[in-house]
Enzyme design. Sequence first.
Site, PDB file in Angstrom:
ATOM      1  N   ASP A 147       0.860  -1.193   0.000  1.00 43.32           N
ATOM      2  CA  ASP A 147       0.000   0.000   0.000  1.00 43.32           C
ATOM      3  C   ASP A 147       0.894   1.240   0.000  1.00 43.32           C
ATOM      4  O   ASP A 147       1.884   1.283   0.737  1.00 43.32           O
ATOM      5  CB  ASP A 147      -0.850   0.089   1.271  1.00 43.32           C
ATOM      6  N   CYS A 381     -26.371   2.646  26.137  1.00 41.55           N
ATOM      7  CA  CYS A 381     -26.267   4.000  25.584  1.00 41.55           C
ATOM      8  C   CYS A 381     -27.558   4.379  24.852  1.00 41.55           C
ATOM      9  O   CYS A 381     -28.568   4.646  25.501  1.00 41.55           O
ATOM     10  CB  CYS A 381     -25.030   4.107  24.707  1.00 41.55           C
ATOM     11  N   GLY A 383     -29.530   2.427  23.577  1.00 41.52           N
ATOM     12  CA  GLY A 383     -30.494   1.422  24.055  1.00 41.52           C
ATOM     13  C   GLY A 383     -31.160   1.825  25.362  1.00 41.52           C
ATOM     14  O   GLY A 383     -32.297   1.453  25.640  1.00 41.52           O
ATOM     15  N   HIS A 513     -20.956   2.413  28.009  1.00 40.60           N
ATOM     16  CA  HIS A 513     -20.707   1.219  27.189  1.00 40.60           C
ATOM     17  C   HIS A 513     -19.869   0.244  28.010  1.00 40.60           C
ATOM     18  O   HIS A 513     -18.642   0.139  27.796  1.00 40.60           O
ATOM     19  CB  HIS A 513     -19.923   1.585  25.933  1.00 40.60           C
ATOM     20  N   GLU A 515     -19.381  -2.712  27.720  1.00 38.35           N
ATOM     21  CA  GLU A 515     -18.720  -3.749  26.905  1.00 38.35           C
ATOM     22  C   GLU A 515     -17.233  -3.459  26.670  1.00 38.35           C
ATOM     23  O   GLU A 515     -16.437  -4.369  26.475  1.00 38.35           O
ATOM     24  CB  GLU A 515     -19.439  -3.943  25.559  1.00 38.35           C
TER      25      GLU A 515
HETATM   26  N1  GLN Z   1     -26.702   8.910  19.746  1.00 31.18           N
HETATM   27  C1  GLN Z   1     -26.744   8.877  21.176  1.00 31.18           C
HETATM   28  C2  GLN Z   1     -25.972  10.018  21.796  1.00 31.18           C
HETATM   29  O1  GLN Z   1     -25.150  10.624  21.167  1.00 31.18           O
HETATM   30  C3  GLN Z   1     -26.246   7.562  21.718  1.00 31.18           C
HETATM   31  C4  GLN Z   1     -24.796   7.337  21.463  1.00 31.18           C
HETATM   32  C5  GLN Z   1     -24.392   5.906  21.633  1.00 31.18           C
HETATM   33  O2  GLN Z   1     -25.229   4.996  21.675  1.00 31.18           O
HETATM   34  N2  GLN Z   1     -23.114   5.649  21.674  1.00 31.18           N
HETATM   35  O3  GLN Z   1     -26.171  10.322  22.953  1.00 31.18           O
END
Ligand code: GLN
Length: 547
Positions: A147, A381, A383, A513, A515
Amino acid sequence: MRYIFVTGGVVSSLGKGIVTSSLGAILRGRGYRVSALKIDPYVNLDAGTMRPYEHGEVFVTADGAETDLDIGHYERFLDRDLARMNNVTTGQVYLSVIQKERRGDYLSQTVQVIPHITDEIKERIRSLAHEQAAEIVIVEVGGTVGDIESLPFLEAIRQMRFDEGVENTLYIHLTLVPYLKTSGEFKTKPTQHSVAMLRSVGIQPDLIVLRSERDVPQEVRRKVALFTNVEVDAVFTSYDVGFIYEVPLILEEQGLGKKVETKLGLEPVIPNLGVWRDAVETLRSPEHRVRVAVAGKYVKMPDAYLSLMEALRHGGIKNKADVEIVWVDVEDLATHEDLERAFSGVDAILVPGGFGVRGIEGKVRAAQYAREQGIPYLGICLGMQVAVIEFARNVAGLERANSTEFDPYTPHPVIDLMPEQLEVKELGGTMRLGDWPMRVREGTLLSRVYEGKSLVSERHRHRYEVNPAYVERLEGAGLVISGVTPGLQGRGEGLVEAIELPDHPFFLGVQSHPEFKSRPMRPSPPFVSFIAAALDFQRQRRFLASS
Ligand code: GLN
Protein backbone atom coordinates in the site's frame (compact mmCIF):
# COMPACT_ATOMS: atom_id res chain seq x y z
CA MET A 1 13.14 -2.35 25.63
CA ARG A 2 12.20 -4.68 22.81
CA TYR A 3 10.09 -4.10 19.75
CA ILE A 4 8.16 -6.58 17.65
CA PHE A 5 6.78 -5.33 14.35
CA VAL A 6 3.86 -7.09 12.70
CA THR A 7 3.13 -6.47 9.03
CA GLY A 8 0.49 -8.02 6.83
CA GLY A 9 0.56 -9.27 3.29
CA VAL A 10 -1.60 -10.43 0.38
CA VAL A 11 -5.00 -9.20 1.60
CA SER A 12 -6.47 -7.18 4.43
CA SER A 13 -8.78 -8.55 7.13
CA LEU A 14 -6.48 -11.50 7.84
CA GLY A 15 -7.04 -11.06 11.54
CA LYS A 16 -3.70 -9.38 12.11
CA GLY A 17 -5.14 -7.77 15.23
CA ILE A 18 -5.95 -11.18 16.71
CA VAL A 19 -2.51 -12.59 15.90
CA THR A 20 -0.84 -9.48 17.35
CA SER A 21 -3.00 -9.72 20.48
CA SER A 22 -2.36 -13.44 20.80
CA LEU A 23 1.38 -12.89 20.63
CA GLY A 24 0.85 -10.28 23.35
CA ALA A 25 -1.03 -12.84 25.45
CA ILE A 26 1.74 -15.41 24.98
CA LEU A 27 4.37 -12.92 26.18
CA ARG A 28 2.17 -11.52 28.93
CA GLY A 29 1.65 -15.12 30.06
CA ARG A 30 5.44 -15.24 30.52
CA GLY A 31 5.25 -12.33 32.92
CA TYR A 32 6.46 -9.52 30.65
CA ARG A 33 4.98 -6.05 30.69
CA VAL A 34 3.67 -5.90 27.16
CA SER A 35 2.00 -3.09 25.30
CA ALA A 36 0.73 -2.89 21.75
CA LEU A 37 0.48 -0.11 19.24
CA LYS A 38 -1.72 -0.04 16.16
CA ILE A 39 -0.65 2.05 13.20
CA ASP A 40 -3.50 3.02 10.90
CA PRO A 41 -2.28 4.50 7.64
CA TYR A 42 -5.47 6.53 6.99
CA VAL A 43 -5.48 10.31 7.25
CA ASN A 44 -8.33 10.60 9.78
CA LEU A 45 -7.01 11.66 13.19
CA ASP A 46 -8.98 8.85 14.79
CA ALA A 47 -11.69 6.32 14.01
CA GLY A 48 -14.43 8.43 15.62
CA THR A 49 -15.83 9.87 12.41
CA MET A 50 -15.76 6.72 10.29
CA ARG A 51 -18.70 4.53 9.33
CA PRO A 52 -19.03 1.44 11.52
CA TYR A 53 -20.28 -0.34 8.41
CA GLU A 54 -16.89 -0.01 6.80
CA HIS A 55 -14.42 -0.04 9.67
CA GLY A 56 -16.28 -1.89 12.36
CA GLU A 57 -16.73 -0.66 15.88
CA VAL A 58 -15.11 2.47 17.25
CA PHE A 59 -13.37 1.36 20.44
CA VAL A 60 -13.16 3.86 23.29
CA THR A 61 -10.20 3.95 25.68
CA ALA A 62 -10.26 5.05 29.32
CA ASP A 63 -8.69 8.39 28.40
CA GLY A 64 -11.41 9.02 25.86
CA ALA A 65 -9.77 8.20 22.54
CA GLU A 66 -11.94 6.85 19.71
CA THR A 67 -9.78 4.13 18.26
CA ASP A 68 -9.60 1.23 15.87
CA LEU A 69 -11.28 -1.96 17.08
CA ASP A 70 -7.92 -3.72 17.33
CA ILE A 71 -7.20 -1.68 20.46
CA GLY A 72 -10.15 -3.56 21.96
CA HIS A 73 -8.55 -6.89 21.07
CA TYR A 74 -5.28 -5.72 22.63
CA GLU A 75 -7.02 -4.71 25.87
CA ARG A 76 -8.84 -8.04 26.10
CA PHE A 77 -5.80 -10.18 25.33
CA LEU A 78 -3.27 -8.15 27.32
CA ASP A 79 -5.69 -7.45 30.15
CA ARG A 80 -4.52 -3.87 30.47
CA ASP A 81 -6.03 -0.46 29.84
CA LEU A 82 -4.54 1.22 26.81
CA ALA A 83 -4.72 4.86 25.81
CA ARG A 84 -4.91 7.37 23.01
CA MET A 85 -1.22 6.89 22.24
CA ASN A 86 -1.76 3.19 21.43
CA ASN A 87 -3.35 4.08 18.09
CA VAL A 88 -1.30 6.15 15.66
CA THR A 89 -2.68 7.38 12.34
CA THR A 90 -1.11 9.15 9.37
CA GLY A 91 -3.32 12.12 10.25
CA GLN A 92 -1.85 12.39 13.76
CA VAL A 93 1.71 12.11 12.51
CA TYR A 94 1.31 14.78 9.84
CA LEU A 95 -0.66 17.08 12.13
CA SER A 96 2.06 17.13 14.75
CA VAL A 97 4.86 17.54 12.19
CA ILE A 98 3.00 20.45 10.61
CA GLN A 99 2.36 22.00 14.03
CA LYS A 100 6.06 21.69 14.86
CA GLU A 101 6.97 23.27 11.54
CA ARG A 102 4.65 26.24 12.25
CA ARG A 103 6.12 26.60 15.74
CA GLY A 104 9.55 26.84 14.20
CA ASP A 105 10.93 23.57 15.55
CA TYR A 106 12.51 22.77 12.19
CA LEU A 107 13.70 26.29 11.45
CA SER A 108 15.78 26.53 8.26
CA GLN A 109 15.13 22.92 7.29
CA THR A 110 13.12 21.47 4.44
CA VAL A 111 10.51 19.31 6.16
CA GLN A 112 10.31 15.91 4.43
CA VAL A 113 8.79 12.48 4.77
CA ILE A 114 12.25 11.18 5.52
CA PRO A 115 13.48 12.06 8.12
CA HIS A 116 10.77 14.25 9.68
CA ILE A 117 7.71 12.05 9.26
CA THR A 118 9.64 8.84 9.95
CA ASP A 119 11.29 10.41 13.02
CA GLU A 120 7.89 11.42 14.34
CA ILE A 121 6.67 7.83 13.89
CA LYS A 122 9.69 6.38 15.68
CA GLU A 123 9.33 8.96 18.43
CA ARG A 124 5.72 7.87 19.02
CA ILE A 125 6.66 4.20 19.22
CA ARG A 126 9.48 4.91 21.70
CA SER A 127 7.52 7.25 23.89
CA LEU A 128 4.76 4.66 24.17
CA ALA A 129 7.31 2.12 25.42
CA HIS A 130 8.62 4.60 28.01
CA GLU A 131 5.33 5.99 29.18
CA GLN A 132 3.69 2.61 29.55
CA ALA A 133 6.82 1.09 31.09
CA ALA A 134 6.63 -1.74 28.58
CA GLU A 135 9.38 -4.33 28.32
CA ILE A 136 8.04 -5.41 24.96
CA VAL A 137 6.04 -3.28 22.54
CA ILE A 138 4.26 -4.97 19.67
CA VAL A 139 3.69 -2.62 16.77
CA GLU A 140 1.06 -3.65 14.25
CA VAL A 141 1.23 -1.86 10.92
CA GLY A 142 -2.28 -1.66 9.50
CA GLY A 143 -3.00 -2.26 5.84
CA THR A 144 -1.12 -4.54 3.49
CA VAL A 145 2.52 -4.38 2.44
CA GLY A 146 2.54 -2.67 -0.96
CA ASP A 147 0.00 0.00 0.00
CA ILE A 148 1.33 3.46 -0.85
CA GLU A 149 0.17 4.97 2.43
CA SER A 150 2.00 2.53 4.67
CA LEU A 151 5.43 3.24 3.13
CA PRO A 152 6.58 5.87 5.68
CA PHE A 153 5.62 3.51 8.50
CA LEU A 154 7.54 0.60 6.98
CA GLU A 155 10.56 2.86 6.53
CA ALA A 156 10.31 3.95 10.17
CA ILE A 157 10.14 0.39 11.50
CA ARG A 158 12.97 -0.64 9.18
CA GLN A 159 15.15 2.09 10.70
CA MET A 160 14.31 0.96 14.20
CA ARG A 161 16.41 -2.17 13.82
CA PHE A 162 19.40 0.10 13.18
CA ASP A 163 18.48 2.36 16.12
CA GLU A 164 17.59 -0.29 18.67
CA GLY A 165 19.78 -3.20 17.59
CA VAL A 166 19.10 -6.52 15.91
CA GLU A 167 18.76 -8.29 19.26
CA ASN A 168 15.99 -5.95 20.37
CA THR A 169 13.84 -5.98 17.26
CA LEU A 170 11.81 -8.62 15.52
CA TYR A 171 9.83 -8.54 12.29
CA ILE A 172 6.83 -10.80 11.89
CA HIS A 173 4.96 -11.03 8.62
CA LEU A 174 1.43 -12.39 8.45
CA THR A 175 0.25 -13.61 5.07
CA LEU A 176 -2.50 -15.63 3.50
CA VAL A 177 -2.05 -19.18 2.27
CA PRO A 178 -5.12 -20.03 0.25
CA TYR A 179 -6.25 -23.64 0.31
CA LEU A 180 -7.74 -24.90 -2.92
CA LYS A 181 -10.36 -27.47 -2.08
CA THR A 182 -10.69 -28.85 -5.58
CA SER A 183 -7.04 -29.82 -5.82
CA GLY A 184 -6.42 -30.09 -2.07
CA GLU A 185 -3.44 -27.76 -2.35
CA PHE A 186 -2.00 -24.95 -0.23
CA LYS A 187 -0.74 -22.09 -2.37
CA THR A 188 2.39 -20.28 -1.24
CA LYS A 189 2.93 -17.99 -4.22
CA PRO A 190 1.08 -14.99 -2.70
CA THR A 191 3.27 -15.34 0.41
CA GLN A 192 6.44 -15.44 -1.70
CA HIS A 193 5.38 -12.27 -3.51
CA SER A 194 4.40 -10.52 -0.35
CA VAL A 195 7.71 -11.26 1.37
CA ALA A 196 9.55 -10.14 -1.76
CA MET A 197 7.65 -6.87 -1.58
CA LEU A 198 8.55 -6.47 2.09
CA ARG A 199 12.20 -7.11 1.26
CA SER A 200 12.06 -4.48 -1.46
CA VAL A 201 11.49 -1.86 1.26
CA GLY A 202 14.39 -3.31 3.22
CA ILE A 203 12.66 -5.55 5.72
CA GLN A 204 13.52 -9.24 5.96
CA PRO A 205 10.97 -10.94 8.20
CA ASP A 206 12.33 -13.07 11.06
CA LEU A 207 9.10 -14.97 11.54
CA ILE A 208 6.21 -15.72 9.26
CA VAL A 209 2.70 -16.52 10.37
CA LEU A 210 0.55 -18.09 7.69
CA ARG A 211 -3.16 -17.49 7.83
CA SER A 212 -5.00 -20.41 6.42
CA GLU A 213 -8.29 -22.18 6.58
CA ARG A 214 -6.56 -25.29 7.93
CA ASP A 215 -3.26 -26.23 9.50
CA VAL A 216 -0.50 -25.92 6.91
CA PRO A 217 1.60 -29.10 6.62
CA GLN A 218 5.32 -29.17 7.32
CA GLU A 219 6.36 -29.53 3.67
CA VAL A 220 4.46 -26.38 2.76
CA ARG A 221 6.08 -24.51 5.62
CA ARG A 222 9.46 -25.74 4.38
CA LYS A 223 8.67 -24.35 0.98
CA VAL A 224 7.75 -20.98 2.46
CA ALA A 225 10.98 -21.01 4.47
CA LEU A 226 13.04 -21.87 1.41
CA PHE A 227 11.63 -19.05 -0.70
CA THR A 228 11.60 -16.37 2.00
CA ASN A 229 14.91 -16.96 3.81
CA VAL A 230 13.13 -17.64 7.08
CA GLU A 231 14.05 -20.60 9.29
CA VAL A 232 11.71 -23.56 8.93
CA ASP A 233 10.84 -23.49 12.62
CA ALA A 234 10.05 -19.79 12.32
CA VAL A 235 7.07 -20.41 10.05
CA PHE A 236 3.79 -20.74 11.96
CA THR A 237 0.17 -21.22 11.02
CA SER A 238 -2.79 -19.38 12.38
CA TYR A 239 -5.50 -21.64 11.06
CA ASP A 240 -9.24 -21.10 11.48
CA VAL A 241 -10.45 -21.90 14.98
CA GLY A 242 -13.87 -21.96 16.60
CA PHE A 243 -13.06 -19.25 19.14
CA ILE A 244 -10.52 -16.44 18.92
CA TYR A 245 -9.26 -17.27 22.42
CA GLU A 246 -7.77 -20.43 20.97
CA VAL A 247 -5.30 -18.47 18.86
CA PRO A 248 -2.75 -17.85 21.67
CA LEU A 249 -2.93 -21.57 22.46
CA ILE A 250 -2.37 -22.87 18.94
CA LEU A 251 0.49 -20.44 18.31
CA GLU A 252 2.16 -21.33 21.61
CA GLU A 253 1.75 -25.01 20.85
CA GLN A 254 3.67 -24.50 17.60
CA GLY A 255 6.49 -22.85 19.51
CA LEU A 256 5.92 -19.19 18.63
CA GLY A 257 6.69 -18.04 22.17
CA LYS A 258 9.91 -20.05 22.34
CA LYS A 259 11.06 -18.72 18.99
CA VAL A 260 10.43 -15.13 20.09
CA GLU A 261 12.36 -15.82 23.31
CA THR A 262 15.35 -17.12 21.36
CA LYS A 263 15.31 -14.31 18.82
CA LEU A 264 15.04 -11.57 21.42
CA GLY A 265 17.45 -13.21 23.86
CA LEU A 266 14.84 -13.66 26.58
CA GLU A 267 15.11 -16.26 29.34
CA PRO A 268 13.02 -19.33 28.55
CA VAL A 269 9.88 -19.28 30.67
CA ILE A 270 6.96 -21.68 30.92
CA PRO A 271 4.01 -19.45 30.17
CA ASN A 272 0.81 -19.35 32.15
CA LEU A 273 -2.00 -19.48 29.61
CA GLY A 274 -4.60 -20.90 32.00
CA VAL A 275 -7.07 -18.10 31.34
CA TRP A 276 -7.25 -19.00 27.67
CA ARG A 277 -7.43 -22.72 28.31
CA ASP A 278 -10.29 -22.27 30.76
CA ALA A 279 -12.16 -19.91 28.46
CA VAL A 280 -11.85 -22.25 25.50
CA GLU A 281 -12.89 -25.24 27.57
CA THR A 282 -16.06 -23.51 28.76
CA LEU A 283 -16.84 -22.34 25.25
CA ARG A 284 -16.39 -25.84 23.85
CA SER A 285 -18.53 -27.61 26.40
CA PRO A 286 -21.00 -25.16 27.91
CA GLU A 287 -23.58 -26.33 30.43
CA HIS A 288 -26.26 -24.04 29.05
CA ARG A 289 -27.21 -22.28 25.86
CA VAL A 290 -28.97 -18.94 25.67
CA ARG A 291 -30.24 -16.95 22.75
CA VAL A 292 -29.87 -13.20 22.97
CA ALA A 293 -31.46 -10.90 20.41
CA VAL A 294 -29.33 -7.91 19.52
CA ALA A 295 -31.65 -5.37 17.93
CA GLY A 296 -29.61 -2.81 16.04
CA LYS A 297 -29.08 -1.39 12.60
CA TYR A 298 -25.59 -2.57 11.72
CA VAL A 299 -26.58 -6.21 12.05
CA LYS A 300 -25.17 -7.16 8.66
CA MET A 301 -21.74 -6.08 9.86
CA PRO A 302 -21.22 -7.77 13.24
CA ASP A 303 -17.76 -6.15 13.54
CA ALA A 304 -19.66 -2.95 14.27
CA TYR A 305 -20.61 -4.58 17.58
CA LEU A 306 -17.35 -6.36 18.28
CA SER A 307 -16.82 -5.51 21.95
CA LEU A 308 -20.49 -6.11 22.59
CA MET A 309 -20.29 -9.63 21.17
CA GLU A 310 -17.17 -10.27 23.23
CA ALA A 311 -18.81 -8.96 26.40
CA LEU A 312 -21.81 -11.24 25.82
CA ARG A 313 -19.43 -14.14 25.37
CA HIS A 314 -17.60 -13.22 28.60
CA GLY A 315 -20.92 -13.03 30.42
CA GLY A 316 -21.67 -16.44 28.96
CA ILE A 317 -18.37 -17.95 30.09
CA LYS A 318 -18.99 -16.72 33.64
CA ASN A 319 -22.42 -18.41 33.57
CA LYS A 320 -21.04 -21.52 31.82
CA ALA A 321 -23.32 -20.72 28.92
CA ASP A 322 -22.92 -20.53 25.20
CA VAL A 323 -24.48 -17.30 23.98
CA GLU A 324 -26.07 -17.41 20.57
CA ILE A 325 -26.63 -13.94 19.18
CA VAL A 326 -29.80 -13.51 17.13
CA TRP A 327 -29.31 -10.42 14.98
CA VAL A 328 -32.50 -8.44 14.59
CA ASP A 329 -32.62 -5.59 12.10
CA VAL A 330 -34.60 -2.84 13.82
CA GLU A 331 -35.84 -1.57 10.49
CA ASP A 332 -37.88 -4.76 10.20
CA LEU A 333 -39.79 -4.09 13.42
CA ALA A 334 -42.92 -2.24 12.33
CA THR A 335 -45.81 -4.28 13.69
CA HIS A 336 -46.60 -6.46 16.67
CA GLU A 337 -46.30 -9.53 14.43
CA ASP A 338 -42.81 -8.42 13.41
CA LEU A 339 -41.84 -8.23 17.08
CA GLU A 340 -43.31 -11.64 17.89
CA ARG A 341 -41.53 -13.20 14.95
CA ALA A 342 -38.20 -11.51 15.64
CA PHE A 343 -38.16 -12.28 19.34
CA SER A 344 -39.83 -15.68 19.39
CA GLY A 345 -37.68 -18.11 21.34
CA VAL A 346 -35.11 -15.56 22.51
CA ASP A 347 -34.14 -15.43 26.17
CA ALA A 348 -33.18 -11.76 26.29
CA ILE A 349 -33.15 -8.58 24.23
CA LEU A 350 -30.27 -6.14 23.95
CA VAL A 351 -30.48 -2.78 22.21
CA PRO A 352 -26.96 -1.48 21.56
CA GLY A 353 -25.59 2.02 21.04
CA GLY A 354 -26.07 3.94 17.84
CA PHE A 355 -26.48 7.28 16.16
CA GLY A 356 -29.04 8.89 13.89
CA VAL A 357 -32.75 8.53 13.37
CA ARG A 358 -32.77 5.51 11.06
CA GLY A 359 -34.30 2.51 12.79
CA ILE A 360 -35.09 4.41 15.94
CA GLU A 361 -38.81 3.51 16.16
CA GLY A 362 -37.93 -0.17 15.81
CA LYS A 363 -35.63 0.17 18.80
CA VAL A 364 -38.37 1.87 20.80
CA ARG A 365 -40.71 -1.02 19.93
CA ALA A 366 -38.11 -3.58 20.94
CA ALA A 367 -37.79 -1.91 24.36
CA GLN A 368 -41.57 -1.81 24.70
CA TYR A 369 -41.87 -5.48 23.80
CA ALA A 370 -39.24 -6.45 26.39
CA ARG A 371 -40.95 -4.34 29.04
CA GLU A 372 -44.44 -5.67 28.34
CA GLN A 373 -43.48 -9.30 27.89
CA GLY A 374 -41.15 -9.41 30.89
CA ILE A 375 -38.16 -10.40 28.73
CA PRO A 376 -34.74 -9.47 30.18
CA TYR A 377 -33.58 -6.22 28.58
CA LEU A 378 -30.23 -4.52 28.47
CA GLY A 379 -30.06 -1.10 26.85
CA ILE A 380 -26.61 0.24 26.09
CA CYS A 381 -26.27 4.00 25.58
CA LEU A 382 -28.81 4.61 22.82
CA GLY A 383 -30.49 1.42 24.06
CA MET A 384 -31.06 3.14 27.39
CA GLN A 385 -32.25 6.32 25.69
CA VAL A 386 -34.90 4.48 23.65
CA ALA A 387 -36.08 2.68 26.79
CA VAL A 388 -36.62 6.08 28.42
CA ILE A 389 -38.43 7.39 25.34
CA GLU A 390 -40.66 4.33 25.31
CA PHE A 391 -41.42 4.62 29.01
CA ALA A 392 -42.15 8.34 28.66
CA ARG A 393 -44.59 7.77 25.82
CA ASN A 394 -46.36 4.64 26.95
CA VAL A 395 -46.21 4.73 30.75
CA ALA A 396 -45.73 8.36 31.76
CA GLY A 397 -48.21 9.54 29.11
CA LEU A 398 -45.86 12.04 27.50
CA GLU A 399 -47.13 11.92 23.97
CA ARG A 400 -44.56 11.98 21.16
CA ALA A 401 -41.73 12.08 23.69
CA ASN A 402 -38.41 11.76 21.90
CA SER A 403 -34.76 12.65 21.82
CA THR A 404 -33.94 15.95 20.15
CA GLU A 405 -31.39 13.93 18.15
CA PHE A 406 -34.31 12.36 16.26
CA ASP A 407 -37.08 14.96 16.58
CA PRO A 408 -35.92 18.50 17.30
CA TYR A 409 -39.55 19.64 17.65
CA THR A 410 -40.78 16.97 20.05
CA PRO A 411 -43.13 18.39 22.70
CA HIS A 412 -41.30 16.25 25.29
CA PRO A 413 -37.52 16.19 24.80
CA VAL A 414 -36.88 13.50 27.41
CA ILE A 415 -33.45 12.96 25.87
CA ASP A 416 -31.61 16.14 25.03
CA LEU A 417 -28.15 17.51 24.28
CA MET A 418 -25.91 17.87 27.29
CA PRO A 419 -25.39 21.56 28.12
CA GLU A 420 -21.67 21.35 27.35
CA GLN A 421 -22.57 20.04 23.88
CA LEU A 422 -24.54 23.16 22.91
CA GLU A 423 -21.38 25.08 22.04
CA VAL A 424 -19.78 22.19 20.17
CA LYS A 425 -19.37 22.81 16.43
CA GLU A 426 -16.85 20.18 15.34
CA LEU A 427 -17.94 16.57 15.31
CA GLY A 428 -14.58 14.81 15.72
CA GLY A 429 -13.64 13.86 19.27
CA THR A 430 -16.15 16.16 20.94
CA MET A 431 -18.56 13.73 22.60
CA ARG A 432 -18.55 12.82 26.27
CA LEU A 433 -15.84 10.20 25.98
CA GLY A 434 -13.91 7.75 28.08
CA ASP A 435 -14.14 6.72 31.71
CA TRP A 436 -16.74 8.49 33.84
CA PRO A 437 -17.77 7.50 37.34
CA MET A 438 -21.29 6.44 38.27
CA ARG A 439 -22.86 6.47 41.71
CA VAL A 440 -25.02 3.40 42.24
CA ARG A 441 -28.23 3.69 44.24
CA GLU A 442 -28.52 1.15 47.04
CA GLY A 443 -31.23 -1.47 46.91
CA THR A 444 -31.49 -1.43 43.11
CA LEU A 445 -30.92 -4.05 40.45
CA LEU A 446 -27.86 -2.05 39.41
CA SER A 447 -26.47 -2.31 42.93
CA ARG A 448 -26.85 -6.09 42.79
CA VAL A 449 -25.23 -6.12 39.35
CA TYR A 450 -22.16 -4.33 40.71
CA GLU A 451 -22.18 -6.43 43.89
CA GLY A 452 -22.97 -3.57 46.24
CA LYS A 453 -20.25 -1.18 45.01
CA SER A 454 -21.45 2.39 45.37
CA LEU A 455 -19.08 3.97 42.87
CA VAL A 456 -18.10 2.36 39.57
CA SER A 457 -16.60 3.62 36.35
CA GLU A 458 -17.47 2.76 32.76
CA ARG A 459 -16.54 4.11 29.33
CA HIS A 460 -18.76 6.59 27.53
CA ARG A 461 -19.38 7.85 24.03
CA HIS A 462 -22.44 10.05 23.70
CA ARG A 463 -23.71 13.59 23.14
CA TYR A 464 -27.24 13.27 24.49
CA GLU A 465 -28.54 12.45 27.97
CA VAL A 466 -31.76 12.05 29.93
CA ASN A 467 -33.17 15.55 30.25
CA PRO A 468 -32.98 16.51 33.97
CA ALA A 469 -36.22 18.48 33.56
CA TYR A 470 -38.12 15.20 33.07
CA VAL A 471 -36.51 13.11 35.78
CA GLU A 472 -39.20 13.86 38.39
CA ARG A 473 -42.05 13.01 36.05
CA LEU A 474 -40.42 9.79 34.90
CA GLU A 475 -39.71 8.75 38.47
CA GLY A 476 -43.28 9.65 39.41
CA ALA A 477 -44.49 7.19 36.76
CA GLY A 478 -42.30 4.42 38.19
CA LEU A 479 -38.98 4.61 36.38
CA VAL A 480 -36.08 3.98 38.75
CA ILE A 481 -32.95 6.04 38.24
CA SER A 482 -30.40 3.68 39.72
CA GLY A 483 -27.16 5.32 38.61
CA VAL A 484 -26.09 8.96 38.37
CA THR A 485 -22.88 10.86 37.67
CA PRO A 486 -21.49 12.12 40.96
CA GLY A 487 -20.84 15.88 41.08
CA LEU A 488 -17.50 16.65 39.49
CA GLN A 489 -16.38 20.19 40.28
CA GLY A 490 -19.86 21.40 39.59
CA ARG A 491 -20.03 19.71 36.19
CA GLY A 492 -22.42 17.00 35.22
CA GLU A 493 -23.93 16.77 38.70
CA GLY A 494 -26.55 14.08 38.78
CA LEU A 495 -26.68 13.15 35.08
CA VAL A 496 -28.71 9.95 34.64
CA GLU A 497 -26.33 7.04 34.15
CA ALA A 498 -28.70 4.10 34.55
CA ILE A 499 -32.41 3.34 34.62
CA GLU A 500 -34.41 0.25 35.52
CA LEU A 501 -37.94 -1.01 36.04
CA PRO A 502 -38.85 -2.39 39.46
CA ASP A 503 -41.64 -4.77 38.38
CA HIS A 504 -39.67 -6.59 35.76
CA PRO A 505 -37.32 -9.58 36.03
CA PHE A 506 -34.43 -7.63 34.50
CA PHE A 507 -34.81 -4.33 32.71
CA LEU A 508 -31.67 -2.22 32.78
CA GLY A 509 -30.43 0.68 30.71
CA VAL A 510 -27.00 2.24 31.04
CA GLN A 511 -25.76 5.43 29.42
CA SER A 512 -22.24 4.01 29.28
CA HIS A 513 -20.71 1.22 27.19
CA PRO A 514 -19.68 -1.40 29.75
CA GLU A 515 -18.72 -3.75 26.91
CA PHE A 516 -15.47 -1.82 26.39
CA LYS A 517 -14.15 -2.86 29.79
CA SER A 518 -15.16 -6.48 29.55
CA ARG A 519 -12.40 -9.09 29.36
CA PRO A 520 -12.42 -12.86 29.44
CA MET A 521 -10.75 -12.81 32.86
CA ARG A 522 -12.78 -9.82 34.07
CA PRO A 523 -16.25 -10.02 32.56
CA SER A 524 -18.39 -6.90 32.69
CA PRO A 525 -20.91 -7.08 35.58
CA PRO A 526 -23.97 -5.87 33.59
CA PHE A 527 -23.30 -8.57 30.99
CA VAL A 528 -22.80 -11.31 33.57
CA SER A 529 -26.09 -10.43 35.26
CA PHE A 530 -27.87 -10.05 31.94
CA ILE A 531 -26.90 -13.56 30.85
CA ALA A 532 -27.87 -14.92 34.28
CA ALA A 533 -31.27 -13.25 33.85
CA ALA A 534 -31.59 -14.75 30.36
CA LEU A 535 -30.94 -18.20 31.85
CA ASP A 536 -33.61 -17.63 34.54
CA PHE A 537 -36.06 -16.49 31.93
CA GLN A 538 -35.34 -19.57 29.83
CA ARG A 539 -35.90 -21.92 32.79
CA GLN A 540 -39.16 -20.22 33.62
CA ARG A 541 -40.32 -20.34 30.02
CA ARG A 542 -39.52 -24.05 29.84
CA PHE A 543 -41.26 -24.69 33.12
CA LEU A 544 -44.40 -22.90 31.93
CA ALA A 545 -44.32 -24.75 28.64
CA SER A 546 -44.06 -28.12 30.35
CA SER A 547 -46.72 -27.52 33.03
N1 GLN B 1 -26.70 8.91 19.75
C1 GLN B 1 -26.74 8.88 21.18
C2 GLN B 1 -25.97 10.02 21.80
O1 GLN B 1 -25.15 10.62 21.17
C3 GLN B 1 -26.25 7.56 21.72
C4 GLN B 1 -24.80 7.34 21.46
C5 GLN B 1 -24.39 5.91 21.63
O2 GLN B 1 -25.23 5.00 21.68
N2 GLN B 1 -23.11 5.65 21.67
O3 GLN B 1 -26.17 10.32 22.95
